[in-house]
Design a protein around this motif. Structure first.
Motif, PDB file in Angstrom:
ATOM      1  N   TYR A 191       0.955  -1.520  -0.258  1.00  0.00           N
ATOM      2  CA  TYR A 191       0.006  -0.498   0.226  1.00  0.00           C
ATOM      3  C   TYR A 191       0.679   1.294   0.042  1.00  0.00           C
ATOM      4  O   TYR A 191       0.354   2.303   0.605  1.00  0.00           O
ATOM      5  N   THR A 192       2.080   1.024  -0.285  1.00  0.00           N
ATOM      6  CA  THR A 192       3.213   2.925  -0.286  1.00  0.00           C
ATOM      7  C   THR A 192       2.630   3.439  -0.963  1.00  0.00           C
ATOM      8  O   THR A 192       2.913   4.908  -1.046  1.00  0.00           O
ATOM      9  N   GLN A 193       1.086   3.399  -2.343  1.00  0.00           N
ATOM     10  CA  GLN A 193       1.149   4.257  -3.401  1.00  0.00           C
ATOM     11  C   GLN A 193       0.050   4.776  -3.015  1.00  0.00           C
ATOM     12  O   GLN A 193      -0.506   5.142  -3.557  1.00  0.00           O
ATOM     13  N   TRP A 194      -0.536   3.670  -2.119  1.00  0.00           N
ATOM     14  CA  TRP A 194      -1.864   4.377  -1.525  1.00  0.00           C
ATOM     15  C   TRP A 194      -2.467   5.026  -1.056  1.00  0.00           C
ATOM     16  O   TRP A 194      -2.056   6.656  -1.168  1.00  0.00           O
ATOM     17  N   TYR A 195      -3.876   5.697  -1.490  1.00  0.00           N
ATOM     18  CA  TYR A 195      -4.172   7.149  -0.972  1.00  0.00           C
ATOM     19  C   TYR A 195      -4.447   7.556   0.254  1.00  0.00           C
ATOM     20  O   TYR A 195      -5.034   6.256   0.709  1.00  0.00           O
ATOM     21  N   HIS A 196      -4.239   8.145   1.190  1.00  0.00           N
ATOM     22  CA  HIS A 196      -4.352   8.157   2.602  1.00  0.00           C
ATOM     23  C   HIS A 196      -5.970   9.150   2.913  1.00  0.00           C
ATOM     24  O   HIS A 196      -6.438  10.209   1.933  1.00  0.00           O
ATOM     25  N   ILE A 197      -6.236   8.861   4.004  1.00  0.00           N
ATOM     26  CA  ILE A 197      -7.493   9.448   4.405  1.00  0.00           C
ATOM     27  C   ILE A 197      -7.115  10.176   5.901  1.00  0.00           C
ATOM     28  O   ILE A 197      -6.451   8.974   6.447  1.00  0.00           O
ATOM     29  N   LYS A 198      -6.654  11.060   6.623  1.00  0.00           N
ATOM     30  CA  LYS A 198      -7.024  11.834   7.384  1.00  0.00           C
ATOM     31  C   LYS A 198      -7.435  11.533   8.756  1.00  0.00           C
ATOM     32  O   LYS A 198      -8.710  11.594   8.332  1.00  0.00           O
ATOM     33  N   SER A 199      -7.222  11.798   9.523  1.00  0.00           N
ATOM     34  CA  SER A 199      -8.106  12.309  10.692  1.00  0.00           C
ATOM     35  C   SER A 199      -8.774  12.940  11.590  1.00  0.00           C
ATOM     36  O   SER A 199      -8.560  13.963  11.089  1.00  0.00           O
ATOM     37  N   PRO A 200      -9.862  12.464  11.649  1.00  0.00           N
ATOM     38  CA  PRO A 200     -11.006  14.057  11.577  1.00  0.00           C
ATOM     39  C   PRO A 200     -10.967  14.369  13.346  1.00  0.00           C
ATOM     40  O   PRO A 200     -11.516  15.276  13.285  1.00  0.00           O
ATOM     41  N   PRO A 237      -3.216   0.326  17.504  1.00  0.00           N
ATOM     42  CA  PRO A 237      -4.247   0.900  18.651  1.00  0.00           C
ATOM     43  C   PRO A 237      -3.069   1.267  19.799  1.00  0.00           C
ATOM     44  O   PRO A 237      -2.085   1.779  19.859  1.00  0.00           O
ATOM     45  N   GLY A 238      -3.545   2.351  20.391  1.00  0.00           N
ATOM     46  CA  GLY A 238      -3.489   3.148  21.900  1.00  0.00           C
ATOM     47  C   GLY A 238      -2.366   5.025  20.895  1.00  0.00           C
ATOM     48  O   GLY A 238      -1.745   5.044  21.876  1.00  0.00           O
ATOM     49  N   PHE A 239      -2.135   5.009  19.409  1.00  0.00           N
ATOM     50  CA  PHE A 239      -0.879   5.746  18.935  1.00  0.00           C
ATOM     51  C   PHE A 239      -2.387   7.114  19.245  1.00  0.00           C
ATOM     52  O   PHE A 239      -3.493   7.359  18.930  1.00  0.00           O
ATOM     53  N   PHE A 240      -1.739   8.315  19.758  1.00  0.00           N
ATOM     54  CA  PHE A 240      -2.282   9.573  19.436  1.00  0.00           C
ATOM     55  C   PHE A 240      -2.413  10.426  18.379  1.00  0.00           C
ATOM     56  O   PHE A 240      -0.867  10.822  17.929  1.00  0.00           O
ATOM     57  N   CYS A 241      -3.417  10.116  17.959  1.00  0.00           N
ATOM     58  CA  CYS A 241      -3.891  11.299  16.561  1.00  0.00           C
ATOM     59  C   CYS A 241      -3.753  12.781  16.808  1.00  0.00           C
ATOM     60  O   CYS A 241      -4.493  12.383  17.693  1.00  0.00           O
ATOM     61  N   VAL A 242      -3.539  13.919  15.840  1.00  0.00           N
ATOM     62  CA  VAL A 242      -3.510  14.881  15.895  1.00  0.00           C
ATOM     63  C   VAL A 242      -4.331  14.773  14.745  1.00  0.00           C
ATOM     64  O   VAL A 242      -4.484  14.448  13.856  1.00  0.00           O
ATOM     65  N   GLU A 243      -5.862  16.085  14.802  1.00  0.00           N
ATOM     66  CA  GLU A 243      -6.731  15.856  13.496  1.00  0.00           C
ATOM     67  C   GLU A 243      -5.348  16.512  11.799  1.00  0.00           C
ATOM     68  O   GLU A 243      -4.733  17.605  11.860  1.00  0.00           O
ATOM     69  N   GLY A 244      -5.701  15.785  11.327  1.00  0.00           N
ATOM     70  CA  GLY A 244      -5.010  15.657   9.949  1.00  0.00           C
ATOM     71  C   GLY A 244      -4.606  14.658   9.711  1.00  0.00           C
ATOM     72  O   GLY A 244      -3.630  14.667   8.698  1.00  0.00           O
ATOM     73  N   PHE A 245      -3.965  13.736  10.685  1.00  0.00           N
ATOM     74  CA  PHE A 245      -2.854  13.126  10.500  1.00  0.00           C
ATOM     75  C   PHE A 245      -3.586  12.165   9.204  1.00  0.00           C
ATOM     76  O   PHE A 245      -4.132  11.115   9.493  1.00  0.00           O
ATOM     77  N   PRO A 246      -2.907  11.418   8.834  1.00  0.00           N
ATOM     78  CA  PRO A 246      -2.811  10.275   7.577  1.00  0.00           C
ATOM     79  C   PRO A 246      -3.105   8.940   8.557  1.00  0.00           C
ATOM     80  O   PRO A 246      -1.729   8.366   9.111  1.00  0.00           O
ATOM     81  N   TYR A 247      -3.860   8.376   8.627  1.00  0.00           N
ATOM     82  CA  TYR A 247      -4.074   6.816   9.191  1.00  0.00           C
ATOM     83  C   TYR A 247      -4.515   6.143   8.947  1.00  0.00           C
ATOM     84  O   TYR A 247      -4.708   4.386   9.213  1.00  0.00           O
ATOM     85  N   LEU A 248      -5.308   6.183   7.514  1.00  0.00           N
ATOM     86  CA  LEU A 248      -5.702   5.283   6.596  1.00  0.00           C
ATOM     87  C   LEU A 248      -5.132   5.546   6.020  1.00  0.00           C
ATOM     88  O   LEU A 248      -4.504   5.924   5.148  1.00  0.00           O
ATOM     89  N   ALA A 249      -5.271   3.788   4.979  1.00  0.00           N
ATOM     90  CA  ALA A 249      -4.574   4.156   3.373  1.00  0.00           C
ATOM     91  C   ALA A 249      -5.494   3.133   2.429  1.00  0.00           C
ATOM     92  O   ALA A 249      -5.502   1.694   2.550  1.00  0.00           O
ATOM     93  N   VAL A 250      -6.325   3.576   1.167  1.00  0.00           N
ATOM     94  CA  VAL A 250      -7.273   3.002   0.791  1.00  0.00           C
ATOM     95  C   VAL A 250      -6.712   3.224  -0.694  1.00  0.00           C
ATOM     96  O   VAL A 250      -6.034   4.330  -1.575  1.00  0.00           O
TER      97      VAL A 250
END
Length: 452
Positions: A205-214, A244-257
């Motif tokens: 998934y290295t070239q996949w698109y990212h979804i940012k944390s809401p 699990p347990g990772f602290f996300c800031v708003e806008g952090f890319p945490y999902l790859a689609v």
């Protein structure tokens, strides 16, 4: 309209509250009191009272006295029980770990006892109000008084159980055993559900698109089945890139689609709503929280104020068993839809690596126990046992050897007593024996110059 994420957060807050079960029991007993009040002077009930007069109070003053004593006694019992709960929670927070509090608060047995206390008080007060004139005579609510008396006796029996249970719940051995059992069950369930052939098919998934944390917060996971259905409907594959347990800031890319869905804001919102963010750590959410709580109990036991190395040793042994069970799980987990038979999963997520578990949980124990020979020997023995069963994964083996070397480094610079250094060298010889069986070119020992 509330979003599913908000509803899930409210549901978690309600269920984890100490007043969840008490509220249900109070409502049920209130309804029972109102029902009995409506049928108290019915012909059938009056006939029952005449057939069994020894069970029902016939005198009005006696009924009032009984109900008043029950109400006052139950209130005192409730206050005392709640005070004990607060003392237990404060003691657990100071001597064990603040992270174990959610598990203690949500103990169903304690909530049930408190619910019966409060519900009995409500039932007694409602019954006390159900005194009125019937055919010119004031008659006591004898049926309600009898039920209130039975509830009072039942509350006394529960009080004995409560004292026994609350005294056991704060004992460190019981807390550790509970945490270990629940965490082990979580690990075994994942190991049994995983299929090695499927786990090896993780996409690149290295070239996949990212979804940012809401939102900002601690990421606890995703609603796997709900998210899998959304992915199946839109023919998508998705990888959760954080643990699990990772602290996300708003806008952090945490999902790859695998497809660019940035133009479809509604679909992105649906996917993000399946993510779970909150502060509390429940073992049922992920096994890493149970491992962390056990490690924190060990760290607290090594503090000067508590000074309980025996508890730390037991915790390290439990951690070693849990990590050995973790070796059976692939680093990349997946979820398949229950309602469909798919050849390949659409949802992938990371499991905490063995190196991460060692760093997050063993490092603080090693740091606070680096001057204690018993702790260092116990850590080396735990690592030896993990190495003994670790097979086929070079990354795991390298992580274990790095941690063994870090423990040796601490022993080298903090242990000066010749006898204690000899104990550590004896354990290192056992580690070397395991390394030789594995065919690893490793030889570990404390330097002889400092033994003299």
């Amino acid at each position: 309209m509330r979003t599913p994420r908000k509803l899930a957060a409210h549901y978690r807050a309600i269920v984890s509250s100490i007043g969840f079960y008490p509220a249900i029991i109070i409502t049920l007993l209130l309804c029972l009191a109102m029902l009995l009040a409506s049928i108290e002077y019915h012909e059938l009930v009056m006939a029952l009272k005449s057939q069994w007069p020894m069970l029902f109070v016939a005198d009005l003053d006696t009924a009032k006295t009984v109900l008043n004593i029950l109400a006052g006694g139950l209130i005192s019992l409730t206050v005392f029980s709640f005070s004990m709960v607060m003392v237990v929670l404060n003691n657990a927070s100071s001597t064990l770990s603040p992270r174990v509090l959610p598990g203690l608060i949500t103990m169903k047995s304690h909530q049930y006892v408190l619910g019966v206390y409060l519900g009995s008080i409500v039932f007694t007060l409602v019954t006390l109000m159900n005194i009125h004139a019937e055919n010119g005579d004031t008659q006591p609510p004898s049926l309600g008084t009898f039920i209130a008396l039975m509830l009072g006796l039942y509350a006394l029996a529960l009080f004995v159980f409560f004292i026994h249970s609350i005294s056991r719940s704060i004992q460190v051995d019981n807390v550790l055993n509970t945490l270990f059992s629940q965490t082990q069950q979580q690990l075994q369930a994942i190991a049994q559900a995983q299929q090695p052939d499927i786990a090896k098919k993780r996409p690149d998934y290295t070239q996949w698109y990212h979804i940012k944390s809401p939102q900002a917060g601690y990421f606890k996971g995703v609603h796997t089945q709900q998210l899998s259905k959304i992915l199946a409907q839109h023919d998508l594959e998705l990888v959760v890139e954080i643990e699990p347990g990772f602290f996300c800031v708003e806008g952090f890319p945490y999902l790859a689609v695998n497809k660019d869905i940035s133009d479809d804001s509604e679909l992105c919102e649906q996917i993000c709503k399946c993510s779970v963010f909150y502060i509390e750590e429940y073992i049922g959410d992920h096994y890493s929280y149970g491992i962390r709580q056990i490690a924190e109990i060990a760290i607290k036991a090594l503090s000067p104020g508590i000074n309980d190395p025996g508890t730390a040793v037991k915790a390290v042994d439990m951690l070693s068993i849990l990590i050995i069970t973790r070796l059976r799980i692939a680093d990349h987990n997946y979820t398949l839809l229950h309602s469909e038979e798919e050849a390949a999963p659409r949802l992938w997520f990371y499991e905490p690596s063995v190196a991460t578990l060692l760093e997050d949980n063993f490092d603080p124990i090693r740091h606070y126990g680096r001057e204690d020979t018993t702790i260092l020997v116990n850590l080396l023995e735990a690592l030896k046992n993990i190495l003994f069963v670790c097979d086929g994964n070079k990354a795991y083996v390298d992580a274990l050897y790095r941690y063994v070397q870090a423990t040796v480094f601490d022993a080298e610079h903090n242990i000066t007593n010749p006898y204690e250094r000899k104990r550590i060298n004896e354990m290192l010889e056992r580690v070397n024996e395991v390394a030789q069986r594995r065919g690893d070119d490793v030889h570990l020992a404390l330097s002889p110059q400092q033994q003299n």
